[in-house]
Scaffold this active site. Structure first.
Site, PDB file in Angstrom:
ATOM      1  CE  LYS A 124      29.022  24.286  31.688  1.00 57.41           C
ATOM      2  NZ  LYS A 124      29.123  23.412  32.896  1.00 57.41           N
TER       3      LYS A 124
HETATM    4  C1  LIG Z   1      28.654  23.745  34.123  1.00 56.84           C
HETATM    5  C2  LIG Z   1      28.350  22.672  35.107  1.00 56.84           C
HETATM    6  C3  LIG Z   1      27.546  22.898  36.246  1.00 56.84           C
HETATM    7  C4  LIG Z   1      26.996  24.264  36.592  1.00 56.84           C
HETATM    8  O1  LIG Z   1      26.027  24.707  35.688  1.00 56.84           O
HETATM    9  P1  LIG Z   1      25.594  26.260  35.655  1.00 56.84           P
HETATM   10  O2  LIG Z   1      24.769  26.394  34.446  1.00 56.84           O
HETATM   11  O3  LIG Z   1      26.884  27.034  35.574  1.00 56.84           O
HETATM   12  O4  LIG Z   1      24.860  26.535  36.921  1.00 56.84           O
HETATM   13  C5  LIG Z   1      27.260  21.821  37.073  1.00 56.84           C
HETATM   14  N1  LIG Z   1      27.768  20.601  36.835  1.00 56.84           N
HETATM   15  C6  LIG Z   1      28.557  20.344  35.763  1.00 56.84           C
HETATM   16  C7  LIG Z   1      29.100  18.972  35.580  1.00 56.84           C
HETATM   17  C8  LIG Z   1      28.871  21.368  34.853  1.00 56.84           C
HETATM   18  O5  LIG Z   1      29.665  21.109  33.804  1.00 56.84           O
END
Ligand SMILES: *Cc1c(COP(=O)(O)O)cnc(C)c1O
Length: 486
Positions: A124
């Site tokens: 993120k």
């Molecule tokens: C947010 C997240 C996901 C999922 O991503 P999306 O964009 O919601 O599909 C997967 N793995 C981790 C470690 C995350 O923080």
């Protein structure tokens, strides 16, 4: 470049107009009127670009109302070896998202693309760090301020706080369930001492936090007066920032544009893989986009059957890949819009049906809402599911064979990727977090602690700054008002 709502009842907007917002006023999600196309000559030229320069080239196709010199400065400031420094030993942080070839199976390489080297050790940060700089830039221009209010059970909240800390014109108020996050995640958030970051530890569970966020967003008067905004995964700028690493991964894994690659993406809200879909629509030679889910398999069910059925809270499981524990996928509507040939009226009807009937059916069977499931293949999508036992076995296997420790979410990705290989087409698995964040499962799998990047050795011992709050929305509102002075 103008943006339209997937539900067709909102005026067209520019990139800057949708930058600070979330949903369109008609309840839909914004998408560009058409996807910019990338030529072979551009791909050739981009192969040798730095990550920051590549981000600039892509962003300027979408953010056409921001002066190019400003965009260039923003991308240069964001994608630096210093911000994304938490690489594995031997990796070069200036690559920002280095690749690791794990294995060769049936003539196909399985490659890990490291996306979790930013300040919070999860992918993120790739988008959120840019968002922090874009927000500060936009607010400066408008002489405005923004108070970000949200709830987190882990990754999103910390990525938002590390992106917004110390930024002019921005405050962050983040709710989290008191004593329910891991010690590591709690320490990451609560050790921030920046005066514009407010951690509110709520005496309740994550659902209580989310309910309070909903209550505040329904109070339009309070929201307007307190200049409340969000940074959730439907934010368009976050999606665009994620498009960049699909290009980077492709360009690094290939030497000629005749080659294709596939991606497997550990998925929850469909934000990450939605960016892959957009990269493919722009002309990036992607073969397959494989959605990997955990036990919360709403998306796997859709991509196997054409039925989208959101889960009730009792059917939403707490798993050891918690950032994928979702009951519905908030970005999925963007893909459905393209799948339906951009028929906003039908999208509107389908997602109203999600509210009233908990889902829809595009399988084409008798009584279904349409037959577009048959077209999913043209968009490259496939899917698979992984459970706790798969996760543990995959972490163990990858560590034993390649000496690389992967986290639980990435393990779901590797497990599913191995089931979707096409001979001769490299498969890139996106690494969505580092194992240090999920130590308990690493201990279960490997009988030892996860590696921690330099500087994270003792974060649990750092002084923490947070306020404990009852699950009482009036008290939360009073706290916000007191600290914004608005
Ligand atoms: C947010 C997240 C996901 C999922 O991503 P999306 O964009 O919601 O599909 C997967 N793995 C981790 C470690 C995350 O923080």
């Amino acid at each position: 470049m103008q943006y339209l709502s997937t539900r067709g009842n909102a005026p067209a907007q520019t990139f800057s107009q949708i930058l600070l917002g979330g949903l369109a006023p008609d309840g839909g999600l914004y998408l560009p009127i058409e996807y910019p196309k990338v030529s072979g000559a551009e791909l050739d030229a981009w192969r040798k670009l730095s990550y920051a320069d590549l981000a600039f080239e892509l962003l300027k196709k979408f953010a056409t109302d921001i002066p190019e010199a400003d965009l260039k400065a923003l991308t240069q400031k964001t994608y630096t070896a210093d911000v994304y420094r938490n690489v594995r030993q031997g990796d070069d942080p200036s690559q920002i998202t280095p690749l690791h070839v794990l294995e060769e199976r049936d003539g196909t390489q399985v490659i890990l693309q490291a996306l979790s080297n930013g300040p919070t050790l999860a992918f993120k940060d790739m988008a959120m760090q840019l968002l922090g700089n874009l927000f500060e830039y936009a607010l400066d221009k408008q002489h405005a301020e923004l108070n970000i209010f949200g709830a987190t059970s882990g990754d999103t909240g910390s990525a938002a706080e590390y992106a917004m800390r110390g930024k002019r014109g921005i405050r962050v108020f983040m709710l989290s369930p008191h004593k329910k996050m891991s010690a590591f995640q709690t320490a990451q958030m609560f050790s921030l001492q920046d005066p514009n970051i407010f951690n509110l530890a709520v005496e309740g569970v994550f659902d209580d936090c989310q309910d309070m966020v909903k209550a505040v967003s329904n109070d339009l008067e309070f929201k307007a007066r307190q200049k409340i905004g969000t940074v959730n995964s439907i934010n368009w700028a976050r999606v665009v920032a994620q498009v960049v690493y699909y290009f980077r991964g492709y360009l690094s894994a290939t030497t000629r544009n005749e080659q294709k690659v596939s991606f497997t993406v550990p998925s929850g809200n469909f934000g990450n893989i939605c960016a892959g879909h957009i990269a493919r629509m722009m002309g990036l030679p992607i073969d397959k986009l494989v959605v990997a889910t955990n036990e919360n398999d709403v998306l796997d069910e859709f991509f196997r059957t054409g039925v989208y059925r959101v889960r009730k809270s009792a059917e939403t499981y707490h798993t050891t890949s918690p950032s994928m524990d979702i009951s519905k996928a908030s970005n999925f509507e963007r893909f459905v819009y393209d799948l339906l040939g951009r028929d906003a009226e039908r999208v509107n009807a389908l997602f109203r049906k999600v509210e009233t009937h908990g889902g829809f059916d595009l399988s084409g069977k008798n009584g279904s809402d349409g037959g577009e499931f048959a077209k999913v293949e043209q968009f490259g999508f496939e899917s698979g599911r992984s459970e706790h036992a798969d996760r543990v076995a995959t972490i163990r296997d990858v560590h034993a064979k390649y000496g690389i420790m992967i986290d639980t979410h990435t393990a779901d990705g590797v497990k599913v990727a191995r089931e979707h290989l096409t001979p001769g087409v490299p498969m890139i698995v996106l690494e969505t977090a580092l194992p240090a964040k999920f130590n308990e499962t690493i201990r279960e799998a490997l009988g030892r602690d996860a590696e921690r990047p330099v500087g994270f050795e003792n974060i649990e011992a750092l002084p923490q700054r947070f306020t404990v709050m009852p699950a009482d929305v009036q008290k939360v509102k009073a706290f916000i008002a007191e600290h914004t002075g608005l």
